[in-house]
Design an enzyme around this catalytic site. Structure first.
Site, PDB file in Angstrom:
ATOM      1  N   ASP A  25       0.872  -1.174   0.000  1.00 49.78           N
ATOM      2  CA  ASP A  25       0.000   0.000   0.000  1.00 49.78           C
ATOM      3  C   ASP A  25       0.908   1.223   0.000  1.00 49.78           C
ATOM      4  OD1 ASP A  25      -1.760   2.063   0.413  1.00 49.78           O
ATOM      5  OD2 ASP A  25      -2.422   1.416   2.403  1.00 49.78           O
ATOM      6  N   LYS A  86       3.188  11.172  -3.350  1.00 48.52           N
ATOM      7  CA  LYS A  86       2.111  10.551  -4.116  1.00 48.52           C
ATOM      8  C   LYS A  86       1.191  11.585  -4.756  1.00 48.52           C
ATOM      9  CE  LYS A  86      -1.594   7.133  -3.416  1.00 48.52           C
ATOM     10  NZ  LYS A  86      -2.171   6.194  -2.422  1.00 48.52           N
ATOM     11  N   GLU A 183      -7.157   0.753  -4.598  1.00 49.88           N
ATOM     12  CA  GLU A 183      -7.144   0.656  -3.138  1.00 49.88           C
ATOM     13  C   GLU A 183      -8.477   0.196  -2.535  1.00 49.88           C
ATOM     14  OE1 GLU A 183      -5.752   4.521  -2.171  1.00 49.88           O
ATOM     15  OE2 GLU A 183      -3.692   4.122  -2.805  1.00 49.88           O
ATOM     16  N   ASP A 205     -12.835   5.302   1.194  1.00 47.62           N
ATOM     17  CA  ASP A 205     -11.377   5.311   1.384  1.00 47.62           C
ATOM     18  C   ASP A 205     -10.870   6.744   1.402  1.00 47.62           C
ATOM     19  OD1 ASP A 205      -8.661   5.021   1.343  1.00 47.62           O
ATOM     20  OD2 ASP A 205      -8.569   3.733  -0.416  1.00 47.62           O
TER      21      ASP A 205
END
Length: 620
Positions: A25, A86, A183, A205
Site C-alpha cells: 500500500d 504521491k 485501493e 477510502d
C-alpha cells in the site's frame, strides 16, 4: 529408473516451495507491506514492531533515509525531506495550483514536476521508488529471499499517467509488479475474505492525499466493482492544512518560514489525530524567531473548520451510487479505509448518509495492504483453499473525437476490467486516404471539455467515396487500467496503433470536475451535440449538392435551381447559428428540394452505364 515429479499444471514444480509474494500500500502519509502466511494475510513490521512506514524520503549528507528516520528530520531539513510525493505523481508543474503548500524547490521540466534536492533533481517517481525499495527490502528480510511477485495499490481515481508513474517507480525499485490494484478493491478483498461477506458494500477510502469510493457486489467468491468515484486531491493532508491555517489565524502569527511551516504542520497533524480520542488538545510550539504558540484546539472547532472537506467526500459517494443504480438502503455495509476515517466527524457523516454505522473491525490503515497481499499471493501461483475472482472497473469514459469536435465514447466509465471494445468509423470526404485519430478521456460531449490522451494517424486508406471506407478502431484496457488503441481499415488491412502513455496526467481534482461538469451541463451538452451533428450533416449536404450541380446542372430547370439555391442559402445561414432544430428543418428541406434532381442524376448514371451493351449481356 528415473521418477517423474508430478504436480498440478498451475502449481509450483517444487511441491513444498511457496513463492514470495507481497502486497504494498503505497500511501500518501504512510505505506505498508504485507504477505500471506499460513493462509492469513499479515502486515510485516520493522525491527521495532512498527507496521506503518511514514511515506517520507530524505536526501541527506549521509545518503537517502526513509520512514521514521526521515520523519525525524523533516522540520530541520524541509527542502530535502519529501513528504506526500504521491500527490505529485503524474503531474506537471502547471497542474500544481497548491504548490505553495509544499516547501520544495520545484523545477519546471517537460512532463512530470521535479524537485531540487541535495542529491540532485528528483522526480516523484524517483522519490516513490526510494520508498518502495525500502518496503521491498523489508519484505525480503522477513520472507528470507528475493520477492517473486508484488501487487502495488493505487487510488481508484488515478488516471493512466499516474498509474504508469506508479508502475515505473516500482520497476525502478526492483519490484516484480504483477498488478496495480485499486485501493478500495484491495480493501474489499481483505474484508470480504476475512468476514465471508456477501452482498453490496461501499468502500469509503479517505487516505492522506486521495479520496475514493467504490461500490462492490460480493457473491460466491466474486468481487465485482459496480461503480467508482472520488477526488484525487482530497485527503488527510487537507485536514492537516486546515488546522495549520487555524493555528496561524488563531495565534495571529506572521507568515512562517519553511522550517516553521513544516514544524507547525506536524503539530497540526498530531492535534488532529489526538482529537480522535480527546475532546481538546493543546498546541504548544516556538517559532525560529522566538514567537511562542500556545493554543487549545477542540473537537468542535476541528469539526467546524473541516466541515466542507467532509461534505466534499459525500458528493462522489452519491454519484457512485447513481452509477451503480442503487440506493443507500440497498447497501449491506460500509467499509472504512484510510487513517483519516478515524476522525469522528467523518464516521458520523458516513453513518448519517448510509443510515447505518460503518464497519470498523479491520484496521483502516492496514486493510488495503492486506488485500493487496491476498491478490499477490493468488497471482504468483500459491494455491490456497479459497477460490475467488476479481472484477474491477475503469473510472472514466474513453473515446474518440469525431466530426464537429464531438466525443464518441467507446468504453464507458465503470466498464469491467480488462475490457476491449471496438467501433467502426468512416471517411467524411471522397477520396480521403488518411484519418487522424484523437483519443480522449472524460464524460462531456465536446472534445474541448475532455482530456486529450493521444493522437495518431491511419494512412494508406484506399480512395473511396465518402462513407464507403470501414475503419475499425479498437480500445483495450488491461487489468492495470492502461490503454492501447488500434485502428484498421477493413478492405485494405492497413493498420496503426498507439499505447497511451502520456508524460503526465490529469491535474488535481480534474477527474472529479469532469464528472461534476457532465451532470451540471448535461442539458447544454446534449444541445451542443445535437447542433454539432446537424452542422456536420449540413456540411455534407451542401458539399454533395454543389458537387452535383457542377457535374449535372443541366438537369435542373431555372425555377428548380432557384428553390435549391434558396435552400442552400438557408442552410448556410442557419449553419452559423445556434438553433439545431431550425438547422435540422433546413437540412430536411434541402433534401426534399433536391430529391427530383437526385433521381434524374441516377437515371442518367444508369443510362451511361448501359449505353452500348446488349440486353442479353446484362444477365451474365
Amino acid at each position: 529408473m528415473a521418477l517423474l515429479q508430478i504436480a498440478e499444471p498451475d502449481a509450483s514444480p517444487a511441491p513444498h516451495a511457496r513463492k514470495r509474494a507481497i502486497g504494498i500500500d503505497l500511501g500518501t502519509t504512510h505505506s505498508l507491506v504485507a504477505t500471506v502466511r499460513h493462509g492469513l494475510a499479515v502486515v510485516l513490521p520493522d525491527a521495532e514492531g512498527r507496521p506503518l512506514v511514514p511515506s517520507i524520503v530524505r536526501y541527506g549528507e549521509d545518503g537517502v533515509t526513509t520512514g521514521y528516520a526521515a520523519m525525524a528530520k523533516q522540520a530541520a531539513d524541509p527542502h530535502n525531506t519529501i513528504v506526500s510525493a504521491k500527490r505529485l505523481m503524474g503531474r506537471g508543474l502547471a497542474d500544481l495550483d497548491d504548490e505553495r503548500r509544499f516547501p520544495y524547490r520545484f523545477v519546471d521540466a517537460p512532463g512530470m514536476v521535479r524537485i531540487g534536492t541535495r542529491a540532485g533533481v528528483k522526480s516523484p517517481v524517483e522519490v516513490s521508488a526510494d520508498l518502495l525499495r525500502a518496503l521491498r527490502e523489508r519484505g525480503e528480510a522477513s520472507l528470507g529471499g528475493p520477492i517473486d511477485g508484488a501487487v502495488v495499490t493505487v487510488p481508484a481515481y488515478f488516471d493512466e499517467a499516474q498509474r504508469q508513474a506508479t508502475k515505473d517507480a516500482a520497476r525502478v525499485a526492483g519490484l516484480p509488479v504483477l498488478r496495480l490494484l485499486n485501493e478500495p478493491t484491495a480493501a474489499a478483498i481483505a474484508y470480504g475474505l476475512d468476514n465471508a461477506a456477501e452482498g453490496v458494500y461501499a468502500v469509503y477510502d479517505l487516505g492522506g492525499g486521495t479520496f475514493d469510493i467504490s461500490i462492490l457486489r460480493l457473491a460466491k467468491g466474486v468481487f465485482e466493482v459496480l461503480a467508482t468515484s472520488g477526488d484525487t486531491a482530497l485527503g488527510g493532508d487537507d485536514f492537516d492544512h486546515r488546522v495549520f491555517c487555524w493555528i496561524i489565524e488563531a495565534g495571529k502569527l506572521p507568515p512562517p518560514s519553511a522550517a516553521d511551516a513544516r514544524s507547525l504542520l506536524v503539530k497540526a497533524r498530531t492535534a488532529k489525530e489526538q482529537l480522535t480520542l480527546h475532546d481538546e488538545v493543546p498546541i504548544v510550539a516556538r517559532l525560529a524567531d522566538g514567537t511562542p504558540v500556545d493554543l487549545v484546539l477542540t473537537r468542535t472547532t476541528l469539526t467546524e473548520i473541516t466541515a466542507n472537506l467532509v461534505a466534499k467526500t459525500l458528493q462522489p459517494v452519491k454519484r457512485a451510487l447513481r452509477d451503480a443504480k442503487l440506493t443507500v438502503s440497498q447497501v449491506n455495509g460500509v467499509v472504512l479505509v484510510g487513517g483519516a476515517t478515524r476522525m469522528p466527524q467523518v464516521r458520523r457523516a458516513v453513518a448519517e448518509l448510509f443510515g447505518q454505522p460503518p464497519l470498523t473491525n479491520l484496521d483502516p490503515d492496514e486493510v488495503v495492504a492486506l488485500g493487496a497481499a491476498i491478490q499477490a499471493n493468488k497471482l504468483v501461483g500459491n494455491r490456497e483453499d479459497d477460490d475467488w475472482l476479481l472484477l474491477d472497473v475503469t473510472p472514466l469514459s474513453l473515446g474518440l473525437e469525431t466530426m464537429g469536435g464531438l466525443v464518441e465514447k467507446v468504453i464507458p466509465r465503470n466498464s469491467t476490467l480488462p475490457v476491449a471494445r471496438a467501433q467502426e468509423f468512416t471517411t467524411f470526404k471522397d477520396g480521403q486516404s488518411a484519418m487522424a485519430i484523437h483519443v480522449v478521456q472524460g464524460e462531456r460531449e465536446k472534445v474541448a471539455d475532455c482530456r486529450s490522451l493521444a493522437r495518431f494517424e491511419l494512412r494508406g486508406i484506399p480512395p473511396m467515396a465518402a462513407g464507403a471506407a470501414r475503419v475499425r478502431v479498437s480500445f483495450a484496457v488491461d487489468a492495470d487500467g492502461l490503454l492501447e488503441v488500434s485502428a484498421r481499415e477493413e478492405a485494405s488491412g492497413v493498420a496503426a496503433q498507439v499505447s497511451v502513455k502520456p508524460s503526465y496526467g490529469l491535474s488535481d481534482g480534474e477527474i472529479a470536475r469532469m464528472l461534476q461538469d457532465s451532470f451540471a451541463h448535461a442539458a447544454d451538452d446534449m444541445r451542443a451535440r445535437a447542433l454539432a451533428e446537424e452542422q456536420v450533416e449540413a456540411d455534407r449536404l451542401v458539399e454533395a449538392t454543389r458537387s452535383a450541380l457542377a457535374a449535372d446542372g443541366d438537369l435542373v430547370a431555372a425555377d428548380e435551381r432557384a428553390r435549391i439555391d434558396d435552400a442552400l442559402a438557408t442552410v448556410a445561414r442557419l449553419r452559423a447559428g445556434g438553433e439545431h432544430a431550425a438547422l435540422r428543418a433546413a437540412n430536411a428541406q434541402l433534401n426534399r428540394v433536391t430529391e427530383p434532381f437526385a433521381a434524374r442524376r441516377m437515371d442518367r448514371g444508369v443510362r451511361r452505364a448501359l449505353a452500348g451493351r446488349r440486353v442479353d449481356a446484362l444477365s451474365d
